[in-house]
Design an enzyme around this catalytic site. Structure first.
Site, short mmCIF file in Angstrom:
data_model
loop_
_atom_site.label_atom_id
_atom_site.label_comp_id
_atom_site.label_asym_id
_atom_site.label_seq_id
_atom_site.Cartn_x
_atom_site.Cartn_y
_atom_site.Cartn_z
N PHE A 39 0.81 -1.22 0.00
CA PHE A 39 0.00 0.00 0.00
C PHE A 39 0.84 1.27 0.00
O PHE A 39 0.54 2.22 -0.70
CB PHE A 39 -0.90 0.02 1.25
CG PHE A 39 -2.25 -0.58 1.01
CD1 PHE A 39 -2.61 -1.05 -0.23
CD2 PHE A 39 -3.18 -0.65 2.04
CE1 PHE A 39 -3.86 -1.59 -0.46
CE2 PHE A 39 -4.44 -1.19 1.83
CZ PHE A 39 -4.77 -1.67 0.58
N ARG A 40 1.88 1.25 0.84
CA ARG A 40 2.52 2.53 1.15
C ARG A 40 3.84 2.80 0.46
O ARG A 40 4.33 3.92 0.50
CB ARG A 40 2.69 2.65 2.66
CG ARG A 40 1.36 2.76 3.38
CD ARG A 40 1.52 2.79 4.87
NE ARG A 40 0.22 2.95 5.51
CZ ARG A 40 -0.66 1.96 5.65
NH1 ARG A 40 -0.38 0.75 5.21
NH2 ARG A 40 -1.83 2.18 6.22
N ASP A 108 -3.72 -12.36 0.01
CA ASP A 108 -3.35 -12.98 -1.26
C ASP A 108 -3.27 -14.50 -1.24
O ASP A 108 -3.07 -15.13 -2.27
CB ASP A 108 -2.01 -12.39 -1.75
CG ASP A 108 -0.89 -12.49 -0.72
OD1 ASP A 108 -0.89 -13.46 0.06
OD2 ASP A 108 -0.02 -11.60 -0.70
N HIS A 125 -7.32 -9.91 7.73
CA HIS A 125 -8.04 -9.04 6.80
C HIS A 125 -8.74 -9.81 5.68
O HIS A 125 -9.04 -9.27 4.63
CB HIS A 125 -7.09 -7.99 6.22
CG HIS A 125 -6.59 -7.02 7.25
ND1 HIS A 125 -5.49 -6.22 7.07
CD2 HIS A 125 -7.04 -6.72 8.49
CE1 HIS A 125 -5.29 -5.48 8.16
NE2 HIS A 125 -6.21 -5.77 9.03
N CYS A 161 -29.02 -16.43 -1.15
CA CYS A 161 -30.06 -15.63 -0.48
C CYS A 161 -30.57 -14.47 -1.34
O CYS A 161 -31.42 -13.71 -0.89
CB CYS A 161 -29.52 -15.11 0.85
SG CYS A 161 -28.29 -13.81 0.67
N ASN A 225 11.88 -5.37 8.18
CA ASN A 225 11.19 -4.49 7.22
C ASN A 225 12.25 -3.64 6.52
O ASN A 225 13.26 -3.31 7.09
CB ASN A 225 10.19 -3.59 7.96
CG ASN A 225 9.08 -3.08 7.06
OD1 ASN A 225 8.40 -3.87 6.41
ND2 ASN A 225 8.91 -1.78 7.00
P1 NAD Z 1 2.08 -1.59 4.07
O1 NAD Z 1 2.03 -1.37 2.60
O2 NAD Z 1 1.57 -0.58 4.98
O3 NAD Z 1 3.59 -1.90 4.52
C1 NAD Z 1 4.43 -2.79 3.85
C2 NAD Z 1 5.81 -2.59 4.44
O4 NAD Z 1 6.69 -3.54 3.85
C3 NAD Z 1 6.39 -1.21 4.14
O5 NAD Z 1 6.90 -0.64 5.33
C4 NAD Z 1 7.53 -1.49 3.12
O6 NAD Z 1 8.64 -0.66 3.31
C5 NAD Z 1 7.89 -2.92 3.45
N1 NAD Z 1 8.37 -3.70 2.31
C6 NAD Z 1 7.81 -3.81 1.08
N2 NAD Z 1 8.50 -4.72 0.34
C7 NAD Z 1 9.53 -5.16 1.12
C8 NAD Z 1 10.57 -6.10 0.91
N3 NAD Z 1 10.71 -6.76 -0.23
N4 NAD Z 1 11.46 -6.30 1.92
C9 NAD Z 1 11.32 -5.61 3.10
N5 NAD Z 1 10.35 -4.73 3.35
C10 NAD Z 1 9.45 -4.52 2.37
O7 NAD Z 1 1.39 -2.97 4.32
P2 NAD Z 1 0.68 -3.48 5.60
O8 NAD Z 1 1.23 -2.88 6.83
O9 NAD Z 1 0.63 -4.92 5.46
O10 NAD Z 1 -0.81 -2.85 5.53
C11 NAD Z 1 -1.54 -2.65 4.40
C12 NAD Z 1 -2.87 -3.38 4.38
O11 NAD Z 1 -3.22 -3.57 3.05
C13 NAD Z 1 -2.82 -4.77 4.96
O12 NAD Z 1 -3.48 -4.75 6.15
C14 NAD Z 1 -3.49 -5.69 3.93
O13 NAD Z 1 -4.79 -6.01 4.37
C15 NAD Z 1 -3.63 -4.89 2.70
N6 NAD Z 1 -2.78 -5.32 1.55
C16 NAD Z 1 -2.55 -6.65 1.31
C17 NAD Z 1 -1.75 -7.04 0.23
C18 NAD Z 1 -1.49 -8.51 0.00
O14 NAD Z 1 -2.32 -9.33 0.40
N7 NAD Z 1 -0.36 -8.90 -0.61
C19 NAD Z 1 -1.18 -6.08 -0.60
C20 NAD Z 1 -1.45 -4.71 -0.34
C21 NAD Z 1 -2.24 -4.35 0.75
ZN ZN Z 2 -26.19 -14.77 0.34
#
Ligand code: NAD
Ligand code: ZN
Length: 254
Positions: A39-40, A108, A125, A161, A225
């Site tokens: 996401f970020r 995922d 989630h 339903c 991270n």
């Molecule tokens: P986030 O995007 O807030 O944070 C991901 C973190 O991982 C970041 O700080 C980033 O710097 C770090 N990062 C990314 N790639 C990396 C790597 N290869 N090595 C080390 N660090 C790495 O994600 P979040 O805190 O999990 O929250 C976002 C919400 O969005 C989740 O609660 C989830 O429900 C949803 N989401 C899920 C997916 C998925 O299922 N793959 C993808 C996007 C968002």
């Molecule tokens: Zn239903």
């Protein structure tokens, strides 16, 4: 790109060696190496889409339509993604019996795809690889919904339903958290002696409450991270590195 140094990997190995019951907590960062954007990070999903709040989804058919549009626009990435070295390393740890549960914010399904039994993956989630009726809870596979939607934006209706409130089986912002999963995650967190948070910015609550709970319970804590997180100050070991190479080296998995 930051790579963890050898000392960090060694310290992680030592902590794993000394622990008896490990809980692993994962966020979107563990799946970026599988091609699913987080996401970020720059280029992440939030730079493209503002998330649809649950109340907006419920209130407006146009919002429900928009959520299916987005889902199927990015579905190719999610549908073809495969577990990466980080997922394989976590699966190996589960396999050795050291890790009792993987608590994940991800939707995922890649932990399960890496071979971890469903019972040991706690999805806080939900899961985006299938849909659920909000009326009766019935599970629906995505393929038929996708085919009809992509043809002429036909909106799905529940065969069980008749409800028009069908949604991917994920938890949206503003939607209540799944009770059973929250309770299980709490039990596992309070029972472990080492808690490892991987690839989460640790800012989405209540999910990010679990590492805090673990620490307050006197358990060891590791944060892996790419960049600093809000909870680094509570960790016994912070590794700012790439997940696949760091965990892969620590667990000797390719
Ligand atoms: P986030 O995007 O807030 O944070 C991901 C973190 O991982 C970041 O700080 C980033 O710097 C770090 N990062 C990314 N790639 C990396 C790597 N290869 N090595 C080390 N660090 C790495 O994600 P979040 O805190 O999990 O929250 C976002 C919400 O969005 C989740 O609660 C989830 O429900 C949803 N989401 C899920 C997916 C998925 O299922 N793959 C993808 C996007 C968002
Ligand atoms: Zn239903």
């Amino acid at each position: 790109m930051a790579f963890a140094d050898k000392d960090d990997v060694q310290r992680l190995q030592d902590l794993l060696e000394g622990a008896e019951d490990v809980v692993i907590f994962t966020g979107a960062g563990i799946s970026t190496e599988s091609g699913i954007p987080d996401f970020r990070s720059p280029g992440g999903l939030w730079t493209k889409y503002k998330p649809i709040d649950f109340s907006d989804f419920m209130a407006s058919e146009e919002m429900r339509r928009e959520s299916w549009r987005r889902k199927f626009a990015m579905d190719r990435t999610m549908a073809t993604a495969e577990p990466n070295r980080g997922h394989r390393a976590v699966a190996r740890l589960v396999d050795t019996g050291k890790v009792s549960a993987v608590i994940t914010q991800n939707v995922d399904g890649l932990h399960q795809a890496s071979g971890i039994p469903d019972m040991q993956v706690i999805e806080l989630h939900g899961n985006a690889t299938y849909a659920k009726c909000l009326g009766c809870g019935l599970r629906h596979e995505l393929d038929p919904i996708k085919e009809a939607f992509l043809a002429d934006e036909t909106m799905p209706i529940c065969a069980g339903c008749g409800s028009e409130f069908m949604k991917t089986a994920t938890i949206s912002f503003g939607q209540s958290m799944p009770e059973a999963e929250m309770a299980r995650a709490q039990r596992e967190t309070l029972a472990c002696d080492l808690f490892i948070a991987i690839g989460s910015s640790l800012v989405v609550y209540p999910a990010a409450g679990f590492p805090v709970m673990a620490k307050q319970n006197g358990c060891g804590m590791v944060i892996l991270n790419r960049e600093p997180t809000d909870l680094d100050q509570y960790a016994d070991l912070v590794i700012n590195g790439e997940i696949g190479p760091t965990l892969g080296d620590a667990v000797a998995v390719n």
